[in-house]
Every structure is written in C-alpha cells, then in structure tokens.
Design a protein around this motif. Structure first.
Motif, short mmCIF file in Angstrom:
data_model
loop_
_atom_site.label_atom_id
_atom_site.label_comp_id
_atom_site.label_asym_id
_atom_site.label_seq_id
_atom_site.Cartn_x
_atom_site.Cartn_y
_atom_site.Cartn_z
N ARG A 1 0.76 -1.37 0.22
CA ARG A 1 -0.09 0.06 0.04
C ARG A 1 0.71 1.48 -0.04
N SER A 2 1.88 1.11 0.81
CA SER A 2 2.88 2.56 0.76
C SER A 2 3.59 2.85 -0.52
N PHE A 3 3.78 1.90 -1.41
CA PHE A 3 4.48 2.01 -2.52
C PHE A 3 3.58 1.89 -3.57
N GLU A 4 2.02 1.94 -3.64
CA GLU A 4 1.35 1.75 -4.89
C GLU A 4 1.76 2.34 -5.88
N LYS A 5 2.20 3.50 -5.93
CA LYS A 5 2.34 4.35 -7.15
C LYS A 5 3.60 3.94 -7.72
N GLN A 6 4.54 2.85 -7.26
CA GLN A 6 5.77 2.58 -7.73
C GLN A 6 5.60 1.16 -8.47
N LYS B 1 3.36 -1.20 -14.41
CA LYS B 1 2.26 -1.59 -15.13
C LYS B 1 2.71 -2.40 -16.43
N ARG C 1 -0.42 -5.96 -13.59
CA ARG C 1 0.72 -5.14 -12.77
C ARG C 1 1.77 -6.01 -12.66
N ARG D 1 -10.90 0.41 -11.31
CA ARG D 1 -10.59 0.28 -10.27
C ARG D 1 -11.45 -0.05 -9.23
#
Lengths: 300, 219, 392
Positions: free
Chosen positions: A110-115, A118, A138, C254
């Motif tokens: 959760r803390s690095f979702e953006k990383q 894709k 992903r 989503r």
C-alpha cells in the motif's frame, strides 16, 4: 422447597463466576492467526512475528502462488485468519473470487502503490455499451526489489505490533534483524549486477521487472518453462532476441532440463538460475535462496 | 298436610285481598281450586309454597309453620318438600331435558346431587315416556313432552306437596288427560298431597275436593 | 358455586353466536390498545437495539434517516453511493474497523445485501445449515427468507431485474445458496447476503463471458485486429458463477472506485469513535457520519406523538363499549326475567341468580381476555412487518 431454590441459585452463581476465568484463559493461549498469499511474505512474518503468532502456509509447494486457487479447506484457513498479508499488484487473483473480511486484509504494498510497474499483457476488447476496455496487469514480484521487500516487511511489522502491542519491542527487534539481512543482500546485488549494466539480459519469464528496475538491468523476456522443451517458434523468438541484442545471459527461475541446457550452450547463452522464490523452497528459506541467487550473479 | 288459619293477604298498592279463616288439605288428597281469574288462586299457591308470606295468619305444611320461617328457610323447605308445576311449563330454554329435570339441585345447595339423582331423573323420565329425549332441548319438544319434563322436575325429589297451576292450560285434549293421569298416578305413588288450580272443568273428575275461590276473596 | 358455573356455561354455549360476538368484540377492544402498545414498544426496543448495536454509519451526504434505514433495514431508498476506497482509508486510520454494505437489489422481494465476513461476526450471525460465503456467486440467506421461499442449501436464488425495462442492461444472477442463518430476530433474517463482488456483478460492473479470442460464431465479432477485439452485445454473458467459468469473470476499472451504499464502522473505543466523527466534521472526509441511535430516536418521536392520539381514541372506544355491554346485560336480564323468576319460584335465592349471571359475565370476560391475549401473542410475529410498513 426453599432449600432447593437456594441450592439452584448457589450453583448458578458458581457457574457465573467460573465462566469469565475460562474465557480469559482462552484469550491468553490464543495467538494471532496470520496467513499470507506467498512465501516471501510468510518468511517476513515468520522472522518478525516469531513465537508470538500462529502463522500458516497452506499453498502447495508445486504451484505458483500467483496463479493458485485455494480449495475449500485452504480457503477456510484464510477466512479464519486474524490478518491476511497480501502482496499488492493484484497478485493473488483468487482473492477476487472469494469472500473475506476486508478489515483483516493488509496490502503490504500500500505504501508504494504508485511505484508498481504496469504491464500491457492482454488484448483490449469491447462488448455492449461500455466500450473498449482492457484488463491491465501489474508486475507483482515486488520483493525482488529488496528495498520494496523491506517496505513490505515494515508493513508486516507495523500491523503485528498494532495487534500484539505487548510484544511490540520483540517484534521491532526481529524486524531490525531482518532489515539488516535484506539491506546486506541489497548492497550485494547492487554490486553484483553492476557488471551487467551494458548488456541485455533475457529472462525466461517476465518476472524480473522489479529486479531490473531496482538494479538497473536491461531485460527482455520470453516464456520458457525450465522442464518443458520450447517449440520451434519459441526458439526462433529467442534467437531473434539474441541476434538483436547480442545477449549472452538468460535468467532462469529453475535449472532448465539438460536438453534445454544443451540448446542454450549451442547458442552460447549462459544460464543463471535466479529463483524469485515465490513459493516455499524444498530446502532452506527465503534468505538462503536469495544467497544462492547472489552467488549466481556474483559468481558469473 | 296443609293447614291454613286466619290467613289474610293483600298486595301492596292493590285492593285485592285474600281472606281464609281456615282451610285444611289432608295428606294424599287431591284438591282442585276453581274460580275466574283474579280470585287469588295463584296467590294462594304462592303463599302455600312460601314464595310470599301473608300479613296475618299461619300456614302450616306438614309439621312446619312456613309462614313463620325466614326467606332462606322457606326456600329450602320448598325445594325439599314442594313440587311446583307451572301453567306454561317454565322450562329453561338453554338446558336440555335432563338438566331441566335436575334444575332444583343446581339452584339450591340444601339438596345435593349424587349418582342416584341422575338415575332417578332417568327413571322418572322413562316412566313419563320421555326417557329417550334426555338430550333434547325444550324447543325441540311437543307441548305434552314439555309439560312432562316440568312434572319430572317437580316430582324428582318426591315432594310431599304438589302445587300445580293450570297444568293442562296449554295442552290439547289428548295430552290434558294424559297429564292428569300422570299427576294422579304420581300422587298415589309418592303419597303426595295435590293442590291444583284449574279453569278446565273437564279435568275435575278425579279430584276429591273442589274449592271455589270466590268465597275467599274480599273486595 | 359449581352449579352456578355449570348453568352459566350452558347459557353461553346455547347462545353460541351471541356469546361469540360479545367475546370477540370485547376481546378486540381489550386487545387494541394493548396490541398497539406492544407493537410500538417492541418496535422501539427492536429499532433501538438494532441502532445501539451499530456504533457508527458512514455514507454519502444527504438524509441521515435514509442512510440509517438503508443500512439497518436494507430498505431501498434514494441514497447515493460512496466508493469502496473509503473502506481502505478508514481501516488504515487505526481507529477501528470498517464493514462495507451494498444494498441495492432484491431477490424475490428480499433485499440482497453485499458485505464481507466481518458483518457476520459483528452481528453474531451463525450458520444453521450449510456454511458461510466462500466464493463469488454464492449467497447465505436469513431464516425468514428460507422459510417464506422454502429454500435450503444447494438451491438457487435469482436476483430480480431492476425493472422490466432494464432487462437488457442488468442480467439477473443465479446465486447458489450455500448457507442458511439461524434466526436473529432482526432484519438480517429477511436478507440475502452475498459478497460485495457478487453485487457488483449483478450491477454489471463485473461480468463473465466467453473468451473473445476463442469465439466460434463469427457474427459475435464486429471487429478484430492484433490489438483489439470488438464484440457485439449479443455475446453470451454468464448469468451464474461456477467453478468452470469463475476465472472468466472480471471487473472493469479500479475496485476502489466501485460503489457501496454505506460503511458500518466499529470503533476500537469511545475515544476513537469521537476522533473519527471529528475528522468528518472537520471535512477531512467528504462523506457524512451518523450515530444510528440518535437518528432512530428522532424517528420514533413522531411515532409516539401519533400513539398518544390513538390512546385517547381507545379510551373513548373503551367507554362506549363498556356502556354498550352494560346495556346488553341489562336488556338480557330483562328478557330473562321469566326464567330467573322460575328459578326463584322453584327455590333459588336472589343471590343465586346474581351468582349465575355473574359467572356468565366472568366467563365472557375470561374468553374475551383470552382472545385478547392470543391476539397480543400473535402481535409479536408482526413487529417486523409493522416496522417495515409503518415506521420506516
């Protein structure tokens, strides 16, 4: 008659007093039930939670946990757990088909979702009034980026401490030891992969995305199984890649069969076994497998 | 059996008076009281039954001076020793034949019902030819059958005195005779004294004494 | 006394119709205020128990009453949806845990409630037969649903289309009944519980269809190239999820954007609940948070005001009934003058007459009270219906 009534009342009072004591005893003996969706998270939970958790691993060893579907018994274990550590990146596809308690699911990514990386692996399609859509995946082997693996471990530490506050000091200490091990590995990989920066490494499967990104590798992938001799078109695809990129190294999840090994030798391709260790190894543990991976990189 | 002496009775707010110096009815006798309406025949029966008390005089039934008794004592005496038969039968519509016959036992606790009471009621009903109608209700009986039920009720306790007020008044000629025969037979059987008020001069045969009540009334 | 009782019974039984009418009317008059009192007080208890057992509710801004009614009673009303993503936010606040609720569809008249396993443990719902939810496409039904529809484990229940016009848009889903709940004397007995994902499939947010790459019927494909396949709306959508086609089911977009009706929040302690409410009030979160007990108490105030009017009406009806019954008794005694005089003549006292008539009245009252009691007892079965039809 009066005596009988008093007798009954006394028995009732005695039983009422007994009950809370039993219940309290139950609570002390009952450990926090923890379960995970793959082996790396299991290993982290085991290292961090230690004797204070009742940790289970129900995934059969001969499957890839990412594509596994639990049977009824295994599902019951997940449903009975107090906390379920998930990998993030829609790793366990089976979770979209089952009923679980949302409050017990902890997404360790959760803390690095953006990383999260894709991928475009499926063809777009459309039907009906909704128009075109595609089902974008992903990449999910986040633990191969050891700094992200550390974040996953940190998430496990946080949630175990929250749920077992009495043991938070011990939990923190365990985490620090794990952190030391992961960071040591990370630094070894940084050094070890350095020499491959000018090469295109071929991966037998598209499972090394996070590894590539974290350790600055250039990678292409095919879809080769270590125990299944590839078809002519598959060999042709590999040959095209070798020709295009001048690659000389292929990462395999497991040692390929002798027949494949011969083909690889004929093509002057070095086999490097780098086991992502998504499932429990037949011997050793996550750390020992990653140590073997380290030796495979450094040794070359 | 029945002795009256110096009897004087007057209803409140009425000019009607009943004056009887002396009148006796022997045990086992059958007496008919005749006279046009208004001469006090029914009043006389009510006095003898102890339903009302005279202002003066004594009424003695058997050994009991009932005119000197209180209400409850008179009631209890009446229910034990006197059988009353009414002109229009006066059956209770919501009780069947058996319950109507047993009515005295249900309305006065001085006489108690037991197993033999039921048997007696059945016997007397059979004697009077209504033994097979015990479960029927009054509205399903003929006039004659109803009067026989009333007679059974009056005779069940073997009263020493039977008072009948126009017992054949509402019956056809065939039933009239039948009822009178039943009454006379019962009187013979139980050695009761029978005092009957009647307008029916055809039914006077069989009575030993006939008293014309116009002699007792004073205006 | 036994004899007087006997005569009284005989009288009442002979005039059956009269007795029935009298006992029924008095019985009804006795029952009405008591019945209404019970309906209202038990409804109040049930509603307050239900709301007391629900610490906090979170939903879209709007009518708090509609939000509470939809979440506690699964009554469909015009509440807006919120997003599933809020659940994650709330669970990570470390103030307690959140349970999602999605109540938008019905199956044969009973609400389909999408939720997760926490709901069952929170509401202490236990399984009477079968098991709890495991897979998408399954449902667990309340005890009343099972009884009224005569359904059991292993059978199916199909969701009802939104409306006849909507048949083309939303496909009814054939759900597998895997469990029946034990009675809980709450609206949960009247619900069909599914996983949230099952509800989303009913909504059309997720679906399963044949693999478009492997279609045999060319008329189903409108356009196809290496990057894209466009199929016609004719392509068969599965209306049932089973182990064979489960992997073909997929969701669009989503999941954190997917709709839910509300969130039932269980704070760790009182302080955590207050902190959470503070966050909503400070507009840190854009939804609304309500304390169900407060909303239900306000709702019940209206009912109590109406009840007071009914009470006054019942008093007047009671007085009128008493007068009528008194009149009936007097007239009946007049009609029975002859019969009572006969008894007196034979040897009954006036006291005996009073005793007989007294018993007739007592028996009539006893029968009326029994009728009133029976109706009163039966009222208990209609509390839920009363709540649904007259309060919410």
């Amino acid at each position: 008659m009066k005596n009988r009534i008093w007798g009954i009342l006394m028995v009732f009072v005695l039983f009422s007093c007994a009950e809370p004591v039993e219940k309290k005893k139950e609570r002390i003996d009952e450990k926090l039930k923890v379960i995970t969706v793959n082996y790396p998270l299991y290993y982290f939970a085991e290292r961090i939670g230690g004797e204070w958790i009742d940790l289970k691993f129900v995934i059969p060893t001969n499957v890839d946990p990412a594509f596994w579907n639990p049977d009824e018994e295994s599902l019951k274990q997940y449903q009975a757990a107090d906390v379920i550590f998930t990998n993030g990146a829609d790793y366990a596809q089976w979770m979209k088909n089952v009923s679980l308690a949302s409050s017990r699911i902890v997404n360790t990514a959760r803390s690095f979702e953006k990383q999260l990386i894709k991928l475009n692996t499926k063809t777009a399609h459309s039907h009906g009034p909704d128009g075109e859509h595609e089902h974008q995946d992903r990449a999910f082997t986040v633990w191969l980026d050891l700094k992200l693996a550390l974040k996953q471990a940190e998430s496990i530490r946080f949630h175990l401490s929250k749920r077992i506050p009495d043991q938070s000091d011990g939990i923190d200490q365990n985490f620090e030891e794990l952190k030391k091990d992961l960071l040591s590995l990370d630094s070894q990989w940084l050094k070890g992969f350095h020499k491959y920066h000018n090469q295109i490494i071929i991966g037998s499967h598209p499972v090394y995305q996070y590894l590539a990104r974290a350790y600055d590798l250039n990678m292409e992938s095919v879809h080769f199984e270590p125990d299944e001799f590839p078809s002519v078109s598959q060999w042709s695809e590999l040959d095209d890649l070798i020709k295009k990129h001048g690659s000389s190294i292929m990462l395999w999840e497991k040692q390929p069969s002798p027949k494949i090994e011969k083909e690889m030798n004929d093509r002057k391709m070095k086999i490097v076994v780098f086991d992502p260790c998504g499932n429990k190894p037949p011997s050793g543990d996550f750390l020992s497998v990653m140590q073997e991976n380290t030796e495979a990189i450094v040794g070359r | 059996m029945v002795e009256l002496e110096g009897l004087f009775f007057q209803y409140p707010d009425s000019q009607f008076q009943l004056n009887i110096d002396e009148l006796d009815f022997a045990r086992g006798s059958k007496t008919a009281l005749i006279g046009t309406s208004g001469y006090g025949k029914t009043t006389f029966l009510n006095i003898v039954a102890g339903i009302i008390t005279p202002q003066k005089g004594t009424v003695k039934v058997g050994d009991e001076i009932i005119s000197a008794l209180g209400d409850a004592e008179r009631r209890n005496f009446r229910i034990r020793h006197i059988g009353f038969i009414f002109q229009d039968f006066k059956l209770i519509p919501y009780l069947n034949v058996m319950d109507n016959i047993l009515l005295p036992y249900r309305i006065n606790s001085s006489i108690r019902m037991n197993d033999s009471t039921w048997q007696s009621a059945l016997s007397i009903a059979e004697e009077l030819g209504i033994g097979n109608k015990m479960k029927k209700y009054p509205d399903k009986l003929s006039q004659g059958e109803r009067q026989r039920v009333a007679i059974c009720r009056a005779l069940l306790n073997r009263p020493s005195l039977i008072l009948a007020d126009e017992p054949t008044g509402n019956l056809d000629p065939e039933n009239k005779q039948r009822i009178m025969d039943i009454l006379f037979d019962s009187v013979e059987k139980f050695e009761s004294t029978l005092i009957t008020v009647t307008h029916d001069h055809d039914m006077l045969e069989g009575f030993e004494t006939i008293i014309d009540f116009k002699n007792f009334q004073a205006l | 006394m036994k004899q007087s009782f006997y005569l009284a019974i005989k009288y009442l039984m002979f005039y059956k119709f009269r007795t029935m009418v009298l006992t029924l009317s008095i019985g009804l008059i006795l029952f009405l205020p008591l019945g209404l009192e019970r309906l209202i007080s038990e409804s109040q208890s049930q509603m307050l128990a239900r709301s007391d057992a629900t610490p906090l509710l979170i939903g879209a801004k709007g009518s708090s009453t509609d939000l509470v009614i939809n979440t506690l009673y699964f009554e469909k009303n015009k509440i807006e949806f919120i997003h599933l993503g809020l659940l994650d936010t709330l669970n990570n606040m470390d103030l307690g845990y959140a349970i999602p609720i999605l109540s938008a569809f019905k199956a044969r008249g009973f609400p389909i409630v999408g939720t997760d396993l926490d709901y069952f443990s929170f509401r202490n719902l236990s399984i009477a037969s079968g098991r709890n939810l495991q897979l998408v496409g399954e449902c667990v039904i309340g005890s009343e649903v099972a009884e009224q529809l005569d359904l059991s484990v292993g059978e199916h229940l199909v969701s009802s289309p939104e409306n006849f016009i909507d048949l083309a848009g939303v496909y009814p889903l054939k759900m597998h009944i895997v469990g029946v709940l034990n009675p809980s004397n709450s609206p949960d007995d009247y619900a069909v519980f599914t996983d949230l994902k099952t509800n989303w499939i009913i909504m059309g947010l997720g679906h399963g269809h044949q693999d478009l790459q492997a279609l045999n019927d060319p008329s189903l494909i409108l356009k196809k190239d290496s990057a894209q396949i466009t199929a016609s709306a004719k392509v068969f959508m599965y209306n049932e999820i089973n182990t064979k086609n489960m992997d073909d089911f997929h969701f669009h977009g989503r999941m954190s954007d997917y709709p839910i009706s509300s969130v039932l929040f269980v704070p760790k302690d009182v302080k955590s609940g207050i902190i959470l409410r503070g966050r909503f009030e400070s507009k840190e979160l854009k939804e609304q948070i309500v304390v169900p007990t407060v909303v239900v108490e306000n709702l019940l105030q209206t009912i109590f005001r109406i009840k007071k009017i009914f009470d006054m009406v019942f008093v007047l009806i009671g007085i009128a009934t008493f007068i009528i019954v008194f009149l009936i008794v007097i007239l009946t005694l007049k009609l029975r003058k002859d019969e009572l005089f006969t008894m007196f003549t034979i040897g009954s006292s006036k006291y005996k007459t009073v005793e007989i008539v007294g018993f007739e009245l007592i028996i009539t009252l006893f029968l009326s009270s029994s009728i009133a009691l029976v109706f009163y007892g039966l009222t208990g079965f209609y509390i839920e219906t009363f709540i649904r039809n007259f309060i919410i």
